[in-house]
Design a protein around this motif. Structure first.
Motif, PDB file in Angstrom:
ATOM      1  N   ASN A   1      11.154  -9.989   1.479  1.00 44.91           N
ATOM      2  CA  ASN A   1      10.583  -8.731   1.961  1.00 44.91           C
ATOM      3  C   ASN A   1      11.167  -7.525   1.232  1.00 44.91           C
ATOM      4  OD1 ASN A   1      10.706 -10.147   5.256  1.00 44.91           O
ATOM      5  ND2 ASN A   1       8.957 -10.082   3.887  1.00 44.91           N
ATOM      6  N   VAL A   2      12.462  -7.555   0.953  1.00 50.64           N
ATOM      7  CA  VAL A   2      13.101  -6.458   0.211  1.00 50.64           C
ATOM      8  C   VAL A   2      12.489  -6.348  -1.182  1.00 50.64           C
ATOM      9  CG1 VAL A   2      15.259  -5.658  -0.834  1.00 50.64           C
ATOM     10  CG2 VAL A   2      15.263  -6.546   1.510  1.00 50.64           C
ATOM     11  N   GLY A   3      12.296  -7.493  -1.845  1.00 47.71           N
ATOM     12  CA  GLY A   3      11.675  -7.487  -3.176  1.00 47.71           C
ATOM     13  C   GLY A   3      10.282  -6.890  -3.146  1.00 47.71           C
ATOM     14  N   GLN A   4       9.505  -7.251  -2.133  1.00 51.48           N
ATOM     15  CA  GLN A   4       8.153  -6.708  -2.007  1.00 51.48           C
ATOM     16  C   GLN A   4       8.177  -5.197  -1.766  1.00 51.48           C
ATOM     17  OE1 GLN A   4       6.688  -9.227   1.202  1.00 51.48           O
ATOM     18  NE2 GLN A   4       5.296 -10.210  -0.250  1.00 51.48           N
ATOM     19  N   ILE A   5       9.080  -4.734  -0.920  1.00 54.05           N
ATOM     20  CA  ILE A   5       9.163  -3.299  -0.631  1.00 54.05           C
ATOM     21  C   ILE A   5       9.593  -2.523  -1.881  1.00 54.05           C
ATOM     22  CG2 ILE A   5      10.504  -1.559   0.640  1.00 54.05           C
ATOM     23  CD1 ILE A   5       8.210  -2.771   2.261  1.00 54.05           C
ATOM     24  N   LEU A   6      10.511  -3.087  -2.663  1.00 54.14           N
ATOM     25  CA  LEU A   6      10.930  -2.418  -3.909  1.00 54.14           C
ATOM     26  C   LEU A   6       9.742  -2.249  -4.849  1.00 54.14           C
ATOM     27  CD1 LEU A   6      14.392  -4.120  -4.566  1.00 54.14           C
ATOM     28  CD2 LEU A   6      13.963  -1.767  -3.797  1.00 54.14           C
ATOM     29  N   VAL A   7       8.908  -3.271  -4.973  1.00 55.34           N
ATOM     30  CA  VAL A   7       7.707  -3.157  -5.810  1.00 55.34           C
ATOM     31  C   VAL A   7       6.762  -2.121  -5.222  1.00 55.34           C
ATOM     32  CG1 VAL A   7       5.638  -4.358  -6.632  1.00 55.34           C
ATOM     33  CG2 VAL A   7       7.864  -5.465  -6.808  1.00 55.34           C
ATOM     34  N   ALA A   8       6.586  -2.130  -3.908  1.00 52.83           N
ATOM     35  CA  ALA A   8       5.708  -1.149  -3.260  1.00 52.83           C
ATOM     36  C   ALA A   8       6.198   0.275  -3.507  1.00 52.83           C
ATOM     37  CB  ALA A   8       5.618  -1.422  -1.761  1.00 52.83           C
ATOM     38  N   MET A   9       7.514   0.478  -3.468  1.00 53.48           N
ATOM     39  CA  MET A   9       8.066   1.818  -3.728  1.00 53.48           C
ATOM     40  C   MET A   9       7.767   2.255  -5.162  1.00 53.48           C
ATOM     41  SD  MET A   9      11.665   1.503  -1.599  1.00 53.48           S
ATOM     42  CE  MET A   9      12.531   2.528  -2.729  1.00 53.48           C
ATOM     43  N   ILE A  10       7.841   1.319  -6.095  1.00 57.80           N
ATOM     44  CA  ILE A  10       7.552   1.649  -7.496  1.00 57.80           C
ATOM     45  C   ILE A  10       6.066   1.913  -7.685  1.00 57.80           C
ATOM     46  CG2 ILE A  10       7.505   0.701  -9.845  1.00 57.80           C
ATOM     47  CD1 ILE A  10      10.134  -0.817  -9.023  1.00 57.80           C
ATOM     48  N   VAL A  11       5.216   1.029  -7.162  1.00 59.05           N
ATOM     49  CA  VAL A  11       3.765   1.167  -7.335  1.00 59.05           C
ATOM     50  C   VAL A  11       3.253   2.426  -6.653  1.00 59.05           C
ATOM     51  CG1 VAL A  11       1.535   0.136  -6.706  1.00 59.05           C
ATOM     52  CG2 VAL A  11       3.342  -1.303  -7.653  1.00 59.05           C
ATOM     53  N   LEU A  12       3.700   2.670  -5.424  1.00 57.72           N
ATOM     54  CA  LEU A  12       3.216   3.816  -4.654  1.00 57.72           C
ATOM     55  C   LEU A  12       3.998   5.098  -4.933  1.00 57.72           C
ATOM     56  CD1 LEU A  12       2.665   1.979  -1.261  1.00 57.72           C
ATOM     57  CD2 LEU A  12       0.939   2.543  -2.994  1.00 57.72           C
ATOM     58  N   GLN A  13       5.103   4.973  -5.643  1.00 50.76           N
ATOM     59  CA  GLN A  13       5.975   6.098  -5.989  1.00 50.76           C
ATOM     60  C   GLN A  13       6.403   6.897  -4.757  1.00 50.76           C
ATOM     61  OE1 GLN A  13       3.949   8.257  -9.097  1.00 50.76           O
ATOM     62  NE2 GLN A  13       4.393   6.662 -10.595  1.00 50.76           N
ATOM     63  N   THR A  14       6.871   6.163  -3.762  1.00 50.60           N
ATOM     64  CA  THR A  14       7.348   6.795  -2.542  1.00 50.60           C
ATOM     65  C   THR A  14       8.369   5.893  -1.859  1.00 50.60           C
ATOM     66  OG1 THR A  14       6.729   7.726  -0.405  1.00 50.60           O
ATOM     67  CG2 THR A  14       5.443   5.847  -1.160  1.00 50.60           C
TER      68      THR A  14
ATOM     69  N   ALA B   1       8.548   6.147   1.388  1.00 56.10           N
ATOM     70  CA  ALA B   1       7.999   6.112   2.741  1.00 56.10           C
ATOM     71  C   ALA B   1       7.759   4.689   3.235  1.00 56.10           C
ATOM     72  CB  ALA B   1       6.700   6.912   2.811  1.00 56.10           C
ATOM     73  N   VAL B   2       7.591   3.726   2.326  1.00 56.93           N
ATOM     74  CA  VAL B   2       7.311   2.348   2.749  1.00 56.93           C
ATOM     75  C   VAL B   2       8.551   1.639   3.294  1.00 56.93           C
ATOM     76  CG1 VAL B   2       5.304   2.024   1.270  1.00 56.93           C
ATOM     77  CG2 VAL B   2       7.576   1.491   0.395  1.00 56.93           C
ATOM     78  N   LEU B   3       9.715   2.270   3.162  1.00 54.95           N
ATOM     79  CA  LEU B   3      10.944   1.652   3.683  1.00 54.95           C
ATOM     80  C   LEU B   3      10.872   1.386   5.184  1.00 54.95           C
ATOM     81  CD1 LEU B   3      13.789   3.460   1.717  1.00 54.95           C
ATOM     82  CD2 LEU B   3      13.259   1.022   1.703  1.00 54.95           C
ATOM     83  N   TYR B   4      10.143   2.236   5.917  1.00 49.42           N
ATOM     84  CA  TYR B   4      10.019   2.039   7.361  1.00 49.42           C
ATOM     85  C   TYR B   4       9.415   0.671   7.683  1.00 49.42           C
ATOM     86  CZ  TYR B   4       4.965   2.606   7.257  1.00 49.42           C
ATOM     87  OH  TYR B   4       3.629   2.422   7.005  1.00 49.42           O
ATOM     88  N   TYR B   5       8.615   0.173   6.773  1.00 46.84           N
ATOM     89  CA  TYR B   5       7.914  -1.093   6.970  1.00 46.84           C
ATOM     90  C   TYR B   5       8.859  -2.296   6.905  1.00 46.84           C
ATOM     91  CZ  TYR B   5       3.751  -4.036   6.884  1.00 46.84           C
ATOM     92  OH  TYR B   5       2.789  -4.948   7.186  1.00 46.84           O
ATOM     93  N   LEU B   6      10.059  -2.074   6.354  1.00 44.06           N
ATOM     94  CA  LEU B   6      11.024  -3.167   6.252  1.00 44.06           C
ATOM     95  C   LEU B   6      11.379  -3.753   7.613  1.00 44.06           C
ATOM     96  CD1 LEU B   6      13.728  -2.479   3.513  1.00 44.06           C
ATOM     97  CD2 LEU B   6      12.277  -4.477   3.771  1.00 44.06           C
ATOM     98  N   LEU B   7      11.474  -2.930   8.625  1.00 46.08           N
ATOM     99  CA  LEU B   7      11.817  -3.428   9.958  1.00 46.08           C
ATOM    100  C   LEU B   7      10.795  -4.455  10.432  1.00 46.08           C
ATOM    101  CD1 LEU B   7      13.637  -3.426  12.416  1.00 46.08           C
ATOM    102  CD2 LEU B   7      12.298  -1.518  13.320  1.00 46.08           C
ATOM    103  N   VAL B   8       9.522  -4.127  10.293  1.00 49.51           N
ATOM    104  CA  VAL B   8       8.457  -5.051  10.690  1.00 49.51           C
ATOM    105  C   VAL B   8       8.547  -6.333   9.877  1.00 49.51           C
ATOM    106  CG1 VAL B   8       5.948  -5.394  10.759  1.00 49.51           C
ATOM    107  CG2 VAL B   8       6.926  -3.172  11.379  1.00 49.51           C
ATOM    108  N   LEU B   9       8.718  -6.192   8.555  1.00 53.66           N
ATOM    109  CA  LEU B   9       8.794  -7.355   7.682  1.00 53.66           C
ATOM    110  C   LEU B   9      10.042  -8.193   7.975  1.00 53.66           C
ATOM    111  CD1 LEU B   9       7.606  -5.917   4.249  1.00 53.66           C
ATOM    112  CD2 LEU B   9       6.317  -7.345   5.842  1.00 53.66           C
ATOM    113  N   TRP B  10      11.151  -7.545   8.274  1.00 54.82           N
ATOM    114  CA  TRP B  10      12.374  -8.285   8.558  1.00 54.82           C
ATOM    115  C   TRP B  10      12.263  -9.095   9.849  1.00 54.82           C
ATOM    116  CZ3 TRP B  10      16.783  -4.369   7.121  1.00 54.82           C
ATOM    117  CH2 TRP B  10      16.957  -4.390   5.734  1.00 54.82           C
ATOM    118  N   ILE B  11      11.657  -8.524  10.846  1.00 53.30           N
ATOM    119  CA  ILE B  11      11.485  -9.263  12.108  1.00 53.30           C
ATOM    120  C   ILE B  11      10.662 -10.519  11.859  1.00 53.30           C
ATOM    121  CG2 ILE B  11      10.399  -9.204  14.408  1.00 53.30           C
ATOM    122  CD1 ILE B  11      11.224  -6.175  14.461  1.00 53.30           C
ATOM    123  N   THR B  12       9.538 -10.356  11.187  1.00 57.70           N
ATOM    124  CA  THR B  12       8.699 -11.529  10.913  1.00 57.70           C
ATOM    125  C   THR B  12       9.368 -12.455   9.901  1.00 57.70           C
ATOM    126  OG1 THR B  12       7.430 -10.336   9.231  1.00 57.70           O
ATOM    127  CG2 THR B  12       6.571 -10.317  11.487  1.00 57.70           C
TER     128      THR B  12
END
Length: 171
Positions: free
Chosen positions: A120-133, A135-146
């Protein structure tokens, strides 16, 4: 056939079988609709194959099988973005699981959970690069729980599979 030729044939067959199994599990996972309601959440069925390879073949083979699977699934069912997300998550997860397996006495379930979280961390890092923000870090909590829940399930199932397989799948 010589013993060496049989050994090489065995290695190729086991690798191909595990890659094919991972591809089938990836496809099955993509067909499960309730999971895909929230982007990025998956059961992690292909991690069953990675865990088996990690504990019954070799660290290097487990990473190789996962990378080949990601490329083949990306080319067959996905696109460049899905492949980038999968590759980042898969490589980070693979390295974390490899290090935890080698350097600690953690259970397979714990190694699987850490693999799920790091994916999930790897996916969020790519999302931060692609989206250039950021802001997607908040989504880590949801991804970590699942990721934790899926990691526990996959870890428990993997442990049962590995327990029933020969110590070394490749002769």
């Amino acid at each position: 056939m010589s013993e060496k030729e049989i050994s090489v044939t065995n290695k190729i067959a086991v690798r191909a079988l595990l890659i094919a199994l991972a591809m089938v599990l990836s496809y099955i996972e993509s067909q499960i609709q309730f999971v895909s309601l929230v982007p990025g959440i998956k059961l992690g069925l292909t991690n069953l194959v990675v865990m088996v390879a990690l504990y019954r073949i070799s660290d290097k083979e487990a990473i190789m099988i996962n990378v080949v699977r990601i490329i083949l699934v990306g080319v067959t069912f996905g696109n460049l973005f899905s492949m980038a997300y999968s590759m980042a998550g898969g490589l980070l997860s693979g390295v974390v699981m490899l290090v935890m397996k080698r350097r600690t006495k953690m259970s397979m379930t714990t190694v699987s959970v850490l693999g799920g979280i790091s994916h999930n961390v790897g996916q969020i890092l790519v999302a931060m690069i692609v989206l250039q923000t950021h802001a997607v870090l908040y989504y880590l909590l949801v991804l970590w729980i699942t990721g934790i829940v899926a990691g526990v399930v996959i870890g428990l199932v993997s442990a049962q599979i590995v327990e029933r397989l020969p110590k070394n799948l490749i002769r």
